[in-house]
Design an enzyme around this catalytic site. Structure first.
Site, PDB file in Angstrom:
ATOM      1  CB  ALA A  61      -0.877  -0.001   1.244  1.00 45.24           C
ATOM      2  N   GLY A 100       0.605  -5.367   0.474  1.00 44.68           N
ATOM      3  CA  GLY A 100      -0.338  -5.452  -0.646  1.00 44.68           C
ATOM      4  C   GLY A 100       0.342  -5.952  -1.910  1.00 44.68           C
ATOM      5  CD  GLU A 103      -2.587  -8.365   1.443  1.00 43.16           C
ATOM      6  OE1 GLU A 103      -2.424  -7.142   1.217  1.00 43.16           O
ATOM      7  OE2 GLU A 103      -3.304  -8.789   2.362  1.00 43.16           O
ATOM      8  CD  GLU A 123       0.349  -6.298   5.026  1.00 44.87           C
ATOM      9  OE1 GLU A 123       1.306  -7.020   5.351  1.00 44.87           O
ATOM     10  OE2 GLU A 123      -0.189  -6.359   3.907  1.00 44.87           O
TER      11      GLU A 123
END
Ligand SMILES: CC/C=C\CC(=O)SCCNC(=O)CCNC(=O)[C@H](O)C(C)(C)COP(=O)(O)OP(=O)(O)OC[C@H]1O[C@@H](n2cnc3c(N)ncnc32)[C@H](O)[C@@H]1OP(=O)(O)O
Length: 673
Positions: A61, A100, A103, A123
């Site tokens: 992110a 992310g 992911e 995270e």
């Protein structure tokens, strides 16, 4: 944003573009959504590759967008749509695939990575959960235990480990995008049924509850340790001196006496803290070597830390007279009381009357050294750990007559040097080494009873220590402890029969002394508890000589070897160390359990996720610790330290309160001050 183009005729190549790490900003997410749509809608495109520009796949992110109004397409459906695509999608991972970013890669059907890439779900380090599918897809792909480890620690893994775990399909040394494009061509038209991770079922586990329980315990230990580190700064002594009422003195110029390994490290640490340093060594050869070694240590440190060091912040001298105008002296000469006495007598004459005199002794009597000076209230111990410019721990040892200002000054200087400073009372070995002695003794006894160094070390390393006790002993040098035992009149290998294994009425193992007599000092001689390929070698190998030596030793002493399991190794080594910790608390040598835990995590490699020895005792349950100690004491009545300490028993009698309430029970009846 993301760039889209068709390559090799039928591969849609999507390149994330958001310097510096191609983080998933709103425009990157929009770019991905648009590009995927284009690729899937283009009949010429048979497969897709997703990569990042400038050698980085994706840093996750976009942290710069945190706290702002959410805009652009959300991550979860975007990744889900990629997974649901009817054309193979390959992630080409270079640099990093984090948070992310990983992911996103897990949403792809295949993952190909460069060997130098790092992957992870960090995270947790940002107070987040991998909520864009990471908590769901990773356990399905690599199993719950491995996924839980990555998710709860946030650690980055190498491509090699990721391949082994099953996160990656292929690792390459070549151009990752080229390899991924070729691969995408090769899987064109193949069924994707077995490639959509969210459709995998999670391998059932019988011990799922205990796995989660363990993860929760780790989290609790880490949270405890976060506060423990801060608690040690709020020091107090049994005489009533405290961190908030004791005024430290300013220290601008300091001196180090003795430029062996420790002295050099301390000199570097002082200079790095911005002090001007007088470095004294009376042996010309050692001084010459230090003059070369210290600047290169400083240079290496500056490169690592991106700092600059004033080259003239250190002056060297061959005489103690050079320290006449310094604010503080740290004596770091050889661990010999007579030598240290002489140094302190000299310092007391040479230095300004208000100069703080510190000793870096690792176990000798600070009060005795103070008694050699005109101002014993200005004497404290500053016990650094090797290498002194790297290791975080500093034990600040207050003596019977140390003034609150002296303790406060040493504590503050430690902080300025980037250390975690822990105030402890004066006793043989202070807190850390005193506890270590019991741990080492038990390890030796276990060898006598049938264990091998390999078995003991494996148990301790699986517990979480970076090195087991024997590998550590080989690294630090067996001769160090041997010298101390000789000075204490313990290392007498001429004794035979039962008296060879008894000293002062207690069980004693001469194994370490015998090894030293064979010239086996550890890594430095290429032989110790293990063998090494050469003196100074680092890789420990099992040594048949040592195993024969242990067999002969046991036979000579009529010891029948028995099977020892890992649990006994842990209980014997760790519970006796913990028991000594309770004794130290009872005597007021350490003010609270947090002090001991900080000492063990920062100075002795105790795994942080187990919170430190005192926290571990709380987790295991104090009653259980007492019960096991009593059992081992019954089996070994000539080892008095296996008897549960008075404080431990009192805590159990008080209903085993949680660790943050122990201070209420601790009474410093036998305070050192
Ligand atoms: C909806 C939520 C979805 C998912 C959750 C997440 O993804 S949370 C974010 C998870 N990602 C991270 O925690 C990655 C953090 N970054 C790093 O670990 C390192 O920066 C990285 C990527 C390994 C690169 O390390 P390196 O040592 O090569 O460089 P450096 O750390 O100095 O960083 C270089 C510049 O990049 C900036 N940066 C790094 N990560 C991000 C990011 N995720 N978002 C925005 N910017 C990032 C960093 O600030 C540096 O910038 P500079 O201007 O040079 O200071």
């Amino acid at each position: 944003m993301a760039q889209y183009r068709r390559v090799s005729g039928s591969v849609g190549l999507i390149t994330l573009q958001n310097p510096p790490v191609n983080a998933l900003s709103a425009s990157v997410r929009q770019g991905i959504v648009d590009s995927v749509k284009r690729a899937l809608g283009d009949q010429k495109v048979k497969s897709v590759v997703i990569c990042g520009q400038n050698g980085v796949f994706c840093g996750g992110a976009d942290i710069r967008e945190f706290g702002r109004q959410m805009s652009g397409p959300p991550l979860v459906p975007m990744i889900h749509d990629i997974e649901a695509a009817n054309k193979p999608v390959v992630a080409a991972i270079e640099g990093s695939a984090l948070g992310g970013g990983l992911e996103l890669a897990l949403g792809c059907h295949y993952r190909i990575s460069h060997s130098k890439a790092k992957l992870g779900l960090p995270e947790v380090t940002l107070g987040l959960l991998p909520a864009a599918g990471g908590t769901q897809r990773l356990p399905r792909l690599i199993g719950v235990p491995a996924a839980l480890n990555l998710i709860t620690t946030g650690r980055h893994v190498t491509a090699a480990e990721a391949l082994q775990l099953g996160i990656l399909d292929h690792v390459t040394e070549h151009n990752t995008v080229d390899v991924a494009v070729k691969f995408a061509l090769s899987v064109t038209g193949e069924s994707l049924d077995g490639r959509r991770i969210s459709s995998f079922s999670c391998a059932p586990l019988s011990d799922l509850d205990s796995l989660f329980e363990e993860a929760m315990l780790k989290a609790r230990a880490l949270q405890y340790f976060f506060f423990a580190q801060r608690a040690v700064g709020r020091w107090s002594t049994p005489s009533g001196a405290r961190w908030d009422t004791s005024q430290p003195r300013p220290v601008r110029k300091a001196a180090v006496i003795g430029l062996g390994t420790m002295g050099r490290g301390i000199t570097v640490a002082l200079a790095q803290a911005g002090l001007s340093v007088v470095a004294v060594e009376t042996h010309a050869k050692q001084l010459m070597e230090a003059k070369k070694a210290v600047p290169s240590m400083l240079k290496r440190g500056a490169v690592r830390g991106g700092t600059t060091i004033e080259p003239d912040s250190i002056t060297y001298s061959e005489t103690v007279q050079a320290v006449a105008d310094v604010d503080l002296v740290i004596e770091a000469v050889f661990e010999d009381m007579a030598l240290k006495e002489k140094v302190f007598q000299q310092l007391s004459i040479v230095c300004k009357p208000d100069t703080l005199l510190c000793t870096n002794t690792s176990s000798l009597d600070v009060d005795h050294l103070a008694s050699q000076t005109r101002h014993p209230e200005l004497v404290v111990g500053m016990h650094f750990f090797a290498p002194a410019h790297v290791m975080k721990l500093l034990e600040v040892v207050y003596g019977r007559r140390s003034s609150p200002a002296a303790v406060a000054t040493a504590m503050q200087l430690g902080k300025k040097m980037g250390k975690v400073s822990v105030a402890v009372g004066n006793c043989r070995g202070f807190a850390g080494n005193r506890m270590l002695k019991r741990y080492l003794e038990q390890a030796f006894f276990l060898l006598e009873e049938g264990a091998t160094p390999e078995l003991v070390d494996r148990a301790l390393e699986e517990f979480g220590f970076p090195m087991g006790v024997f590998r550590m002993s080989d690294l630090s040098g067996l001769d160090v402890g041997w010298r101390v035992r000789k000075a204490d009149g313990l290392a007498d290998t001429s004794l035979t029969g039962t008296s060879a294994r008894v000293r002062q009425g207690c069980r004693y193992s001469p194994l370490g002394d015998l090894l030293c007599e064979h010239g086996r000092f550890g890594q430095k001689t290429g032989r110790g508890w293990y063998q090494y390929d050469k003196p100074g070698g680092r890789v420990a190998k099992s040594d048949p000589w040592l195993h024969n030596f242990l067999d002969e030793y046991r036979a000579r002493h009529g010891l029948v070897p028995r099977c020892i399991d890992q649990q006994e190794v842990l209980e014997r080594c760790l519970f006796v160390l913990i028991n000594e910790g309770f004794q130290i608390l009872e005597e007021g040598i350490a003010a609270g359990p947090e002090d001991i835990d900080a000492i063990y995590v920062f100075g002795y490699g105790w795994p942080r996720h187990r919170g430190g020895p005192m926290f571990y005792a709380d987790m295991v349950g104090l009653e259980r610790v007492v019960e096991r100690l009593e059992r081992y004491h019954q089996a070994h009545p000539n080892v008095p330290y296996l008897q549960p300490s008075g404080l431990l028993r009192r805590l159990v009698a008080n209903g085993s309160p949680p660790i943050h309430k122990w201070r209420n029970v601790i009474k410093n009846r036998n305070s050192q001050l």
